[in-house]
Design a protein around this motif. Structure first.
Motif, short mmCIF file in Angstrom:
data_model
loop_
_atom_site.label_atom_id
_atom_site.label_comp_id
_atom_site.label_asym_id
_atom_site.label_seq_id
_atom_site.Cartn_x
_atom_site.Cartn_y
_atom_site.Cartn_z
N TRP A 190 56.82 38.79 30.47
CA TRP A 190 55.45 38.74 29.96
C TRP A 190 55.36 39.48 28.64
N ASN A 191 54.19 39.36 28.01
CA ASN A 191 53.99 39.93 26.67
C ASN A 191 54.98 39.36 25.66
N PRO B 256 54.08 48.98 35.12
CA PRO B 256 53.63 50.33 34.75
C PRO B 256 53.84 51.29 35.93
N LEU C 262 48.11 42.35 34.62
CA LEU C 262 48.83 42.80 33.43
C LEU C 262 48.59 41.82 32.30
N PRO C 263 48.54 42.28 31.03
CA PRO C 263 48.62 43.68 30.63
C PRO C 263 47.34 44.43 30.97
N LEU C 264 47.43 45.75 30.96
CA LEU C 264 46.26 46.57 31.25
C LEU C 264 45.27 46.43 30.12
N LEU D 151 45.21 46.96 25.69
CA LEU D 151 46.44 46.69 24.94
C LEU D 151 46.22 45.51 24.01
N ALA E 244 47.20 42.54 23.33
CA ALA E 244 48.01 41.44 23.85
C ALA E 244 47.10 40.42 24.52
N GLN F 139 47.83 38.01 31.71
CA GLN F 139 49.10 37.29 31.71
C GLN F 139 49.69 37.20 33.11
#
Length: 506
Positions: free
Chosen positions: A246-247, A299, A450-452, A455, A457, A461
């Motif tokens: 991810w990301n 995380p 996620l993401p938190l 962020l 992003a 996701q």
């Protein structure tokens, strides 16, 4: 006509249990056009698994609709698909509030081969059930007097019995019955010992009204009906997931530019790009594979919550007989070991004594449907050990157990089928529980996408669903379904989609 933004978003759902199927159903019904389910095994249903013994349907996995009333989405679906009998759907059945503990016609068998008098056992049952209810009241009310449910139940039960029951023989029998009920509660909670279950959080679980009921045609009938409403090619079977990148973290060897923030990589090397991935795999699998399942890794706070939450094993051993050795009105046979009055861990040597962890046998009814079938329940490490044994060893041990407790050495088991949830590579156990030092915050952390937030992003996701992510209904099928719907709703809300906007614009 204009197509609302979002319906073309690529959504990959990992796991084709009821949580994943429910999420897919809701998204597709709201107009999403690129939804795909990736399933590690060759079948749908996950921990809902209907099998057979000599042509009769048995539930290898989920057994009951717990709390079959209008508040229960599984009951509503089962009613909609006409999968239940008239009695289960009656107003009377839905209104019975049993606090999660169905009233049963019980037979109490002792290790000396005697049938114990029900009236003699009744005070012990009443004390235990009262203490069990009391142990649920510490949640959100006051500080729990000790750490675990097991400590509380054992200390209070022994205190009351020593105070109230003066006849030594009667007292020891009733205390031995406490030990049996503790084993039963281990199975209900899905833990090795109630000493591992957090007392302050125990009452977070909520039971729904209604007398627990089963599916006459098997629990998988519900899965089959739900699957019929999905596009035929939506599920890709036999594709275990190796890693969720991810990301935009995953770097493909090809020069093709990536257009989606998440890539799901399977064990066979196939990859699937997505805007959103909904992970519905069991907590047991997450515990075992969290190090490699996500890249970047989880995380720390999320990882710690996964480690804190409990996930245990509860297995069944189905036995078939030519004729019944139990009374016609009997629904459950409890096994009381007379030497277990001190409420200590009953199994000292796993190889010779694993069978002591079996709490009871339930009688499968009606006889017209099941013939002469009973189901033995065993939880914890003993249950996991049982899975490793050859079937003939289990058959021998269970037969010896029945001979001992009934005093009838002529009983012959015709056939046997057992579940093996701990050694199933994609479940690694049965269901979740609130372990010692665990809190509702841990379940919130597990469910957090996620993401938190905050962020820089693409949002949402990786989303998380499954029974272990529901604070009130963990360990249940309705909890699993509700969390699948919850994550679908999260995406619908993200794209500002509703049934009305989709219908109006397409």
């Amino acid at each position: 006509m204009a197509v609302p933004a979002g319906v073309d978003a690529r959504v990959v759902i990992i796991g084709c249990g009821i949580s994943g199927i429910g999420a897919a159903q809701k998204l597709i019904n709201r107009g999403f056009r690129n939804v795909r389910i990736i399933e590690a095994t060759s079948r749908s249903g996950g921990r809902i698994k209907t099998g057979s013994l000599d042509g009769k349907l048995i539930e290898i996995g989920a057994n009951w609709i717990h709390g079959p009333s209008q508040e229960n989405p599984v009951f509503r679906l089962a009613s909609h698909y006409q999968l239940l009998d008239k009695e289960s759907m009656s107003e009377e059945n839905q209104s019975v509030d049993i606090g999660g503990l169905p009233p049963l016609f019980s037979t109490w068998l002792s290790s000396s081969g005697e049938k114990l008098d029900a009236d003699l056992m009744a005070p012990a049952v009443e004390v235990f059930m009262t203490l069990l209810r009391k142990s649920q009241e510490f949640y959100n009310t006051s500080k729990a007097p000790m750490s675990t449910v097991g400590e509380f139940l054992k200390m209070e039960a022994l205190h009351i019995s020593n105070k109230e029951w003066k006849d030594d023989k009667t007292k020891k029998l009733r205390q031995a019955l406490f030990s049996t009920l503790l084993k039963l509660e281990c199975g209900i909670s899905g833990t090795h010992t109630m000493d591992d279950v957090d007392l302050a959080t125990f009452g977070m679980y909520k039971s729904l009204p209604g007398l627990d009921c089963t599916f006459p045609g098997g629990y998988e009938g519900l899965i089959n009906q739900m699957m019929k409403e999905l596009p035929k090619d939506i599920v890709l079977y036999n594709k275990p997931v190796k890693c969720i990148h991810w990301n935009s973290f995953y770097r493909q060897t090809s020069s093709k530019a990536r257009t989606h923030p998440v890539t799901v990589e399977c064990n066979n090397g196939e990859t699937f790009e997505a805007d959103h991935v909904i992970v519905t795999i069991p907590l047991g699998y997450m515990k075992k594979h969290h190090n490699t399942l996500l890249d970047p890794p989880l995380p720390q706070h999320k990882l710690h919550s996964i480690q804190r939450l409990g996930f245990g094993t509860n297995n069944k051993i189905f036995l078939e007989f030519e004729k019944p050795f139990w009374d016609e009105d009997c629904e459950v046979m409890f096994l009381v070991w007379e030497d277990e009055y001190d409420l200590q861990n009953p199994v000292s040597d796993m190889k010779t004594a694993w069978i002591r962890k079996m709490s009871c046998f339930t009688v499968l009814k009606p006889t017209e449907r099941y013939g002469h079938l009973i189901c033995g329940w065993i939880a914890g490490h003993e249950s996991e050990y049982m899975e490793t044994l050859p079937e003939e060893d289990i058959l021998h041990t269970v037969t010896q157990l029945l001979h001992r407790f009934t005093g009838d050495s002529t009983i012959v088991v015709k056939k046997l089928v057992r579940s093996r949830w701990f050694h199933d590579p994609y479940t690694c156990g049965s269901y979740s529980y609130v372990a010692k030092d665990c809190s509702g915050r841990d379940i919130d952390n597990l469910a957090e996408p996620l993401p938190l937030t905050g962020l820089n992003a693409e949002p949402l996701q990786v989303l998380f669903a499954g029974e272990a992510t529901h604070k009130s209904f963990f360990s249940t099928v309705h909890g699993a379904l509700l969390t699948g719907w919850r994550e679908a709703d999260r995406l619908l809300s993200h794209y500002n989609l509703s049934a009305r906007t989709i219908t109006a614009n397409l």
